[in-house]
Design an enzyme around this catalytic site. Structure first.
Site, PDB file in Angstrom:
ATOM      1  N   ASP A 233       9.286  -6.035   9.035  1.00 23.89           N
ATOM      2  CA  ASP A 233      10.548  -6.067   9.778  1.00 23.89           C
ATOM      3  C   ASP A 233      10.950  -7.463  10.224  1.00 23.89           C
ATOM      4  O   ASP A 233      11.911  -7.614  10.983  1.00 23.89           O
ATOM      5  CB  ASP A 233      10.454  -5.147  10.998  1.00 23.89           C
ATOM      6  CG  ASP A 233       9.252  -5.469  11.875  1.00 23.89           C
ATOM      7  OD1 ASP A 233       8.212  -5.876  11.333  1.00 23.89           O
ATOM      8  OD2 ASP A 233       9.346  -5.305  13.106  1.00 23.89           O
TER       9      ASP A 233
ATOM     10  N   ASP B  30      -5.752  -8.272  14.367  1.00 22.63           N
ATOM     11  CA  ASP B  30      -5.263  -9.602  14.728  1.00 22.63           C
ATOM     12  C   ASP B  30      -5.918 -10.106  16.007  1.00 22.63           C
ATOM     13  O   ASP B  30      -6.356 -11.259  16.082  1.00 22.63           O
ATOM     14  CB  ASP B  30      -3.742  -9.587  14.866  1.00 22.63           C
ATOM     15  CG  ASP B  30      -3.229  -8.380  15.655  1.00 22.63           C
ATOM     16  OD1 ASP B  30      -4.049  -7.618  16.216  1.00 22.63           O
ATOM     17  OD2 ASP B  30      -1.997  -8.184  15.696  1.00 22.63           O
TER      18      ASP B  30
ATOM     19  N   ASP C  62       5.074  -9.339   8.928  1.00 26.18           N
ATOM     20  CA  ASP C  62       5.237  -7.902   8.780  1.00 26.18           C
ATOM     21  C   ASP C  62       6.596  -7.591   8.180  1.00 26.18           C
ATOM     22  O   ASP C  62       7.496  -8.443   8.130  1.00 26.18           O
ATOM     23  CB  ASP C  62       5.090  -7.208  10.136  1.00 26.18           C
ATOM     24  CG  ASP C  62       3.626  -7.052  10.544  1.00 26.18           C
ATOM     25  OD1 ASP C  62       2.743  -7.264   9.689  1.00 26.18           O
ATOM     26  OD2 ASP C  62       3.377  -6.721  11.719  1.00 26.18           O
TER      27      ASP C  62
ATOM     28  N   ASP D  20       0.828  -1.211   0.000  1.00 25.49           N
ATOM     29  CA  ASP D  20       0.000   0.000   0.000  1.00 25.49           C
ATOM     30  C   ASP D  20       0.864   1.264   0.000  1.00 25.49           C
ATOM     31  O   ASP D  20       0.374   2.349   0.309  1.00 25.49           O
ATOM     32  CB  ASP D  20      -0.903   0.027   1.243  1.00 25.49           C
ATOM     33  CG  ASP D  20      -2.057  -0.961   1.159  1.00 25.49           C
ATOM     34  OD1 ASP D  20      -2.197  -1.627   0.118  1.00 25.49           O
ATOM     35  OD2 ASP D  20      -2.819  -1.062   2.142  1.00 25.49           O
TER      36      ASP D  20
END
Length: 507
Positions: free
Chosen positions: A147, A238, A145, A90
């Site tokens: 990282d 989540d 994610d 995005d």
């Protein structure tokens, strides 16, 4: 003593009592952990053949880490004809070009990897995941994610648990790539160790609900659909999906021995932004789902744990109120010759403070940390938790008042060990007026400290100093890092936990 003063002290001790209850809940978590410590999860059977898996990588403006993420995921050991990778981007900056080029390189190497870019951020991360599911071909869906650096054996160690048709999700433990970067990253790592090692293990193995942490986990796709799919009416999609799925009867599995290393924020403002999102989202989820949970026919022990889990951040509102009341309480009682009643504070403070110490020392012990290393960060942990109270209380208040806000991503810098690259200003935490409020609280406790020393109320000094130091550190750090243009560089060699180092080398 006037009626007003009596009411004041009643409110003060009521706040202390509730905080002590929430603090003491950590003892229960530790008790459940040690009671079920050796109840190791094992697959209930074996899969006749490996299933098709889709790995989703939701990213937004992650130019410093997206290549590391894609490369580590492409190294995962799994048949290529059964593995699909989706980069759900995005982004609105240079990340788009970097990610697209990286995906193309790996596609030419034979990986089934696609780049999906949305021109809007409807639903934020939840919307990106839901959008990716429309074209996903996997029976199971893993999420990482930006990282994270998953180890090559991630799928081979998690997929077998789905041989049990009741299992809907498998979560692994987070590691920390940059634990040693600063005292702030050390503290965050210890906080997360407590959450994963003690809380997750205790809840999962005692039969209570626990949650997918948004990353480093894998879902049965049918579970997501059965629970109502990804929804974006809270900031913790989540946590929301996890509770909805477990209310439907799906079982979750937590694997603490499987570690997926990741980066913790190196910037105070980025850390506060992350904490704000988590605190606000948890209360939003509590408002959304707790009434259903409490009305259900679930066992009382499950309902009780769900209540503490989902409402735990309410304690930050009480912490701010306590911060206002504590110095005033000390003055009121001293003026009336009630110095001795200050000792009434001690049981409440100790029950909360000691529980924090015990909880995080236990987590570090389970990591294999020895002696002094287990306890040397405890005073800072307690001060930091207090210093975050204003930031997180604001988040809780926003949730209670139905104040909506966008999903603010946590900036990633590519930090590993003690070294990190310089980053653009846009990749640092946003600046707010919150540090001014935190510094005002620090000044308030400086006055309280002066009064306590002058009046020789020495029993209050340790607690006053904890509050003063916490607000001062968080406020000053926020201001300094807010005006700094770059993250400080250091070439010192990293020193990480052996298990995490092994996971990094395998990746």
């Amino acid at each position: 003593m006037t009626t007003v003063e009596i009411i004041f002290l009643g409110v003060y001790f009521s706040v202390l009592c509730v905080l002590a209850v929430y603090g003491s809940h950590r003892y229960r978590m530790a008790f459940l952990y040690y009671r079920h410590k050796f109840k190791l999860p094992t697959p209930k059977g074996s899969l006749e053949e490996l299933p098709r898996v889709t790995i989703q990588l939701p990213i937004f403006n992650e130019m410093y880490v997206v290549e590391r993420l894609v490369e580590s995921v492409c190294r995962i050991d799994y048949p290529r004809d059964l593995l699909e990778i989706q980069v759900l981007d995005d982004s609105t900056d240079e990340t788009c070009g970097i990610a697209r080029a990286c995906v193309e390189r790996h596609r030419q190497k034979g990986h089934d990897i696609v780049y999906i870019h949305r021109v809007n951020r409807e639903g934020f991360k939840a919307g990106a995941l839901e959008n990716g599911l429309k074209s996903a071909r996997g029976e199971f869906v893993a999420v990482f994610d930006a990282d994270f650096v998953p180890s090559p054996d991630f799928l081979l160690r998690t997929v077998p648990f789905f041989s049990d048709a009741k299992v809907g999700m498998v979560q692994v433990r987070w590691g920390h790539l940059n634990r040693e970067f600063s005292i702030l990253t050390q503290a965050q790592s210890i906080f997360l160790d407590g959450h994963f090692i003690i809380e997750h293990t205790a809840r999962n193995r005692s039969g209570c609900f626990f949650n997918f942490n948004g990353t480093a986990g894998i879902w049965r796709r049918g579970t997501i659909a059965d629970a109502g799919g990804w929804q974006h009416d809270t900031l913790t999609e989540d946590l929301d999906l996890s509770y909805r799925a477990q209310l439907k009867g799906w079982q979750f599995v937590f694997l603490p021995e499987v570690i997926s290393p990741a980066e913790v924020p190196v910037d105070m403002n980025a850390f506060k932004s992350q904490q704000h999102r988590w605190a606000k989202g948890s209360i939003q989820t509590a408002k959304k789902l707790l009434p259903t949970i409490l009305k259900s026919d679930l066992p009382l022990v499950v309902k009780r744990e769900a209540f503490f889990h989902l409402t735990n951040n309410m304690a930050y509102l009480l912490m701010v109120l306590l911060s206002v009341l504590m110095p005033i309480s000390m003055v009121v009682r001293f003026q009336h010759g009630l110095y001795g009643t200050l000792f009434l504070d001690l049981p409440f403070f100790v029950s909360a403070t000691a529980s924090v110490c015990f909880f995080y020392v236990a987590a570090q012990r389970e990591r294999g940390v020895k002696g002094w290393e287990r306890v040397k960060y405890l005073p800072f942990l307690m001060s930091l938790g207090i210093g975050l109270a204003i930031n997180n209380a604001k988040a809780v208040a926003e949730a209670l008042l139905n104040q909506q806000s966008g999903f603010a991503r946590t900036p990633k810098t590519g930090a590993e060990g003690k070294k990190v690259v310089a980053v653009k200003k846009a990749y640092r935490g946003s600046k707010t007026l919150m540090p001014v409020v935190e510094l005002l609280f620090a000044a308030y406790f400086t006055g309280a400290l002066w009064f306590a020393i002058d009046a020789r109320i020495y029993t209050s000094l340790p607690f006053i100093i904890l509050f003063q130091a916490g607000f001062l550190y968080v406020g000053v750090s926020s201001l300094m890092q807010g005006f700094a243009g770059r993250v400080k560089l250091s070439d010192a060699a990293p020193a990480v936990n052996a298990a995490e180092e092994q996971a990094r080398r395998a990746a």
